[in-house]
Design a protein around this motif. Structure first.
Motif, short mmCIF file in Angstrom:
data_model
loop_
_atom_site.label_atom_id
_atom_site.label_comp_id
_atom_site.label_asym_id
_atom_site.label_seq_id
_atom_site.Cartn_x
_atom_site.Cartn_y
_atom_site.Cartn_z
N VAL A 378 2.73 -0.25 -6.23
CA VAL A 378 3.57 -0.25 -4.89
C VAL A 378 2.71 0.20 -3.76
CG1 VAL A 378 5.70 0.08 -6.15
CG2 VAL A 378 4.41 2.03 -5.47
N ARG A 379 1.57 0.75 -3.92
CA ARG A 379 0.68 1.20 -2.90
C ARG A 379 -0.80 0.56 -3.26
NH1 ARG A 379 2.10 7.58 -1.87
NH2 ARG A 379 0.70 7.22 0.03
N THR A 380 -1.41 0.37 -1.85
CA THR A 380 -2.75 -0.19 -1.83
C THR A 380 -3.73 0.62 -2.47
OG1 THR A 380 -2.16 -1.26 0.15
CG2 THR A 380 -4.48 -1.33 -0.59
N SER A 381 -3.49 1.91 -2.19
CA SER A 381 -4.48 2.94 -2.93
C SER A 381 -4.28 3.11 -4.27
CB SER A 381 -4.13 4.21 -2.44
OG SER A 381 -2.77 4.66 -2.41
N GLN A 382 -3.19 2.81 -4.86
CA GLN A 382 -2.99 2.65 -6.44
C GLN A 382 -3.82 1.50 -6.91
OE1 GLN A 382 1.26 2.78 -6.93
NE2 GLN A 382 1.60 4.72 -6.48
N ALA A 383 -3.62 0.48 -6.50
CA ALA A 383 -4.12 -0.86 -6.85
C ALA A 383 -5.93 -0.80 -6.74
CB ALA A 383 -3.82 -1.89 -6.02
N LYS A 384 -6.18 0.10 -5.93
CA LYS A 384 -7.64 0.06 -5.77
C LYS A 384 -8.25 1.34 -6.93
CE LYS A 384 -11.15 1.44 -2.17
NZ LYS A 384 -11.62 1.74 -0.70
N ALA A 385 -7.35 2.18 -7.00
CA ALA A 385 -7.87 3.26 -8.01
C ALA A 385 -7.75 2.80 -9.51
CB ALA A 385 -6.84 4.40 -7.70
N PHE A 386 -7.00 1.76 -9.71
CA PHE A 386 -6.78 1.38 -11.10
C PHE A 386 -7.38 -0.46 -11.31
CE2 PHE A 386 -4.12 4.86 -10.98
CZ PHE A 386 -4.37 5.62 -12.24
N GLU A 387 -8.20 -0.63 -10.30
CA GLU A 387 -8.53 -1.96 -10.35
C GLU A 387 -9.44 -2.07 -11.56
OE1 GLU A 387 -11.18 -5.17 -7.21
OE2 GLU A 387 -10.88 -3.11 -6.88
N GLY A 388 -9.23 -3.15 -12.42
CA GLY A 388 -9.99 -3.39 -13.44
C GLY A 388 -9.72 -2.73 -14.79
N LYS A 389 -8.54 -1.84 -14.80
CA LYS A 389 -8.27 -0.87 -15.81
C LYS A 389 -6.65 -1.29 -16.34
CE LYS A 389 -10.56 3.00 -13.76
NZ LYS A 389 -10.43 4.18 -13.05
N GLY A 390 -6.29 -2.48 -15.99
CA GLY A 390 -4.94 -2.81 -16.31
C GLY A 390 -4.72 -3.13 -17.61
N LEU A 391 -3.60 -2.84 -18.07
CA LEU A 391 -3.04 -2.77 -19.56
C LEU A 391 -2.39 -3.98 -19.71
CD1 LEU A 391 -1.95 0.91 -20.13
CD2 LEU A 391 -4.10 0.12 -20.48
N ALA A 392 -1.59 -4.64 -18.92
CA ALA A 392 -1.36 -5.83 -19.27
C ALA A 392 -2.00 -7.05 -19.43
CB ALA A 392 -0.08 -6.04 -18.10
N LYS A 393 -1.51 -8.10 -20.18
CA LYS A 393 -2.40 -9.17 -20.24
C LYS A 393 -2.31 -10.06 -18.91
CE LYS A 393 -0.08 -10.72 -23.61
NZ LYS A 393 0.45 -11.46 -25.06
N GLU A 394 -3.44 -10.57 -18.54
CA GLU A 394 -3.39 -11.18 -17.19
C GLU A 394 -2.51 -12.12 -17.20
OE1 GLU A 394 -6.38 -13.52 -14.45
OE2 GLU A 394 -7.23 -12.81 -16.34
N VAL A 395 -2.15 -12.98 -18.18
CA VAL A 395 -1.05 -14.08 -18.16
C VAL A 395 0.27 -13.59 -17.95
CG1 VAL A 395 -0.69 -13.79 -20.73
CG2 VAL A 395 -0.06 -16.10 -19.44
N ASN A 396 0.60 -12.34 -18.46
CA ASN A 396 1.89 -11.77 -17.87
C ASN A 396 1.87 -10.98 -16.74
OD1 ASN A 396 3.03 -12.85 -20.34
ND2 ASN A 396 2.39 -11.07 -21.54
N PHE A 397 0.81 -10.23 -16.45
CA PHE A 397 0.63 -9.52 -15.20
C PHE A 397 0.85 -10.53 -13.86
CE2 PHE A 397 -1.53 -7.12 -11.75
CZ PHE A 397 -0.65 -5.89 -11.98
N ASN A 398 0.46 -11.70 -14.03
CA ASN A 398 0.60 -12.70 -12.73
C ASN A 398 2.03 -13.10 -12.75
OD1 ASN A 398 -2.24 -12.55 -12.45
ND2 ASN A 398 -2.62 -14.53 -13.68
N VAL A 399 2.67 -13.22 -13.72
CA VAL A 399 4.17 -13.49 -13.60
C VAL A 399 4.74 -12.15 -13.18
CG1 VAL A 399 6.23 -13.74 -14.96
CG2 VAL A 399 4.06 -14.89 -15.69
N SER A 400 4.32 -11.03 -13.44
CA SER A 400 5.14 -9.81 -12.85
C SER A 400 4.81 -9.76 -11.23
CB SER A 400 4.74 -8.59 -13.45
OG SER A 400 4.89 -8.57 -14.90
N LYS A 401 3.71 -9.92 -10.82
CA LYS A 401 3.62 -10.16 -9.31
C LYS A 401 4.37 -11.25 -8.55
CE LYS A 401 -1.10 -10.33 -9.53
NZ LYS A 401 -2.46 -10.54 -9.26
N LYS A 402 4.57 -12.14 -9.43
CA LYS A 402 5.55 -13.27 -8.58
C LYS A 402 6.90 -12.89 -9.07
CE LYS A 402 2.82 -17.50 -9.78
NZ LYS A 402 2.81 -18.80 -10.37
N MET A 403 7.36 -11.99 -9.87
CA MET A 403 8.60 -11.60 -10.00
C MET A 403 9.06 -10.45 -8.70
SD MET A 403 9.06 -11.27 -14.02
CE MET A 403 10.39 -10.48 -14.26
N ARG A 404 7.69 -9.63 -8.59
CA ARG A 404 7.99 -8.76 -7.42
C ARG A 404 8.41 -9.38 -6.18
NH1 ARG A 404 6.08 -5.45 -3.78
NH2 ARG A 404 3.96 -7.05 -3.54
#
Length: 461
Positions: A378-404
């Motif tokens: 929800v915050r740009t600073s969060q996305a920057k702090a955890f860049e490259g550390k995501g736990l979700a599979k990319e195929v699902n995380f991309n869907v989540s971004k569209k859903m948001r």
């Protein structure tokens, strides 16, 4: 000679003024940065926080967040308590009604909190820097009546989730669905391929959901173009063919056997059990966190702790009516920390300290909660702090971004408190029994629609 004497005196006077000006310390403007807080009263203070086990390791998170906070504000003690999801809401209601809520409480925004007069508006403490850090629309999830009362830690997203093996066996192009969304008609076509009798004689269903809550009804009606029973101005809108169409779609799912006949009596736990057992290809009210939950279950299966089939999870959007264009509509909202004051509390410095803790608990490092839950930040600073550390599979995380990006507005946060209370009453007294009567086959879609319309016009005028 006299002229030179007075000139020398004048030059000395100017030198003194300039020296004094150069030696004067420049005061920082309000909101200019951390320097402003250094000028605050450093009298010892305690801020109380009530929270929940947001994810499996959340208490570790909050300890780190408080430790980092105290490096800058050692005079502010943060006392936190982790409540249980079962008993916590009741404990909070008791404290709120007694006029003594915690300073910060974890949850979703609720107009009833504002009605008590104890919810603390934080608009005067929000700097432009903080506002810009939040992604568009995220702050609105913690507003009521145009005022900000809290900050979101993440945005919840409800979709549908699938067992990849079953989709592959039926030849379903799930990537196309993830990219473009799908209509009710497309889902019904897919359902015919997913329904079958298994070798052990049990039935495999296209979809499973619980019938004990209104969650499924909410998701379907929003994808019929109905944001809620009322719109954002409080006008009753369940009075046309859209609600009838949504009810007919649900009726078809049960009548044609795409969902179990006993759906009306299915509890959430049984719904999950059926999905894990391979008795349902798709599960409703599936959150992105299933990616982690199911991955952990797979590890337990490998370790011999759990028996069953390992599942590869696929996140899907909810199908929508042909009348709704685009990707469809996502049900969800913001959850984070809401600020409160206590009855008779007038200490302005304590309120400022409460906000400082609030900002810290939802700041860059707090983005681990969204990461653990496989949700977009929800915050740009969060996305920057955890860049490259995501736990979700990319195929699902991309869907989540569209859903948001397709989240339905939270009507209960834009209408007045009285109308919100009537809407809650309508949901419990009218929507729920009618929804369950529809699932049980006791009432036709047309009869349910008429009852919803008639009583809605009476209760929500």
């Amino acid at each position: 000679m006299k002229f030179n004497k007075w000139l020398s005196i004048a030059m000395i006077f100017v030198f003194v003024i300039v020296a004094a000006a150069c030696g004067k310390k420049e005061e920082p403007a309000p909101g200019a940065g951390g320097n402003t807080e250094q000028k605050q009263d450093t009298t010892p203070d305690t801020v109380k926080v009530w929270t929940y086990p947001v994810h499996g390791k959340y208490e570790d998170d909050i300890k780190v967040l408080i430790s980092e906070f105290n490096k800058t504000y050692p005079h502010i003690k943060v006392e936190y308590e982790v409540l249980s999801w079962a008993e916590g809401p009741k404990k909070f209601d008791v404290a709120l009604n007694a006029g003594n809520p915690p300073d910060l409480y974890f949850g979703g925004m609720n107009g009833q909190y504002v009605n008590t007069g104890l919810a603390l508006p934080i608009d005067s403490y929000l700097t432009d820097e903080i506002k810009k850090d939040f992604l568009p629309g995220t702050l609105d999830t913690m507003k009521f009546g145009g005022k900000q009362y809290g900050l979101p830690l993440y945005q919840s997203l409800w979709g549908w989730g699938a067992n990849k093996r079953i989709l592959d066996e039926a030849g379903i192009d799930y990537k196309k669905i993830q990219d473009n969304g799908w209509t009710w008609e497309e889902f019904l076509s897919v359902s015919k391929k997913l329904n079958k009798t298994l070798p052990d004689g049990t039935q495999q269903y296209a979809l499973v959901t619980d019938g004990t809550s209104l969650d499924f009804l909410d998701m379907v009606t929003r994808n019929a173009g109905l944001v809620d029973a009322v719109d954002e101005k409080g006008n009753f809108i369940w009075n046309d063919n859209k609600i009838t169409d949504a009810l007919k779609f649900i009726n078809t799912l049960v009548k044609d056997g795409y969902m179990p006949k006993e759906t009306v009596a299915l509890a959430p736990a049984k719904r999950t059990e059926m999905f894990y057992a391979g008795q349902a290809a798709i599960i409703s009210k599936a959150i992105p966190y299933y990616d982690v939950m199911i991955a952990n279950r797979n590890k337990d299966i490998d370790a011999g702790k759990v028996k069953g089939e390992k599942i590869e999870y696929i996140q899907l959007p909810v199908p929508h009516s042909p009348a709704v264009s685009g990707y469809g509509v996502t049900t969800g909202g913001g959850e984070g920390y809401i600020a409160f004051t206590q009855k008779g509390q007038t200490n302005e410095q304590h309120k400022k300290n409460t906000f400082l803790v609030l900002d810290s608990l939802t700041g860059a490092l707090a983005g681990n909660s969204a990461n653990e839950l496989c949700l977009p930040f929800v915050r740009t600073s969060q996305a920057k702090a955890f860049e490259g550390k995501g736990l979700a599979k990319e195929v699902n995380f991309n869907v989540s971004k569209k859903m948001r990006e397709t989240l339905a507005p939270q009507v209960a946060l834009t209408i007045d408190v009285d109308k919100a209370a009537k809407l809650k009453q309508y949901r419990e007294q009218v929507q729920k029994p009618n929804f369950q009567a529809l699932l049980a086959g006791e009432k036709t879609p047309e009869a349910v629609a008429e009852d919803l319309k008639t009583k809605g016009q009476q209760m929500l005028r």
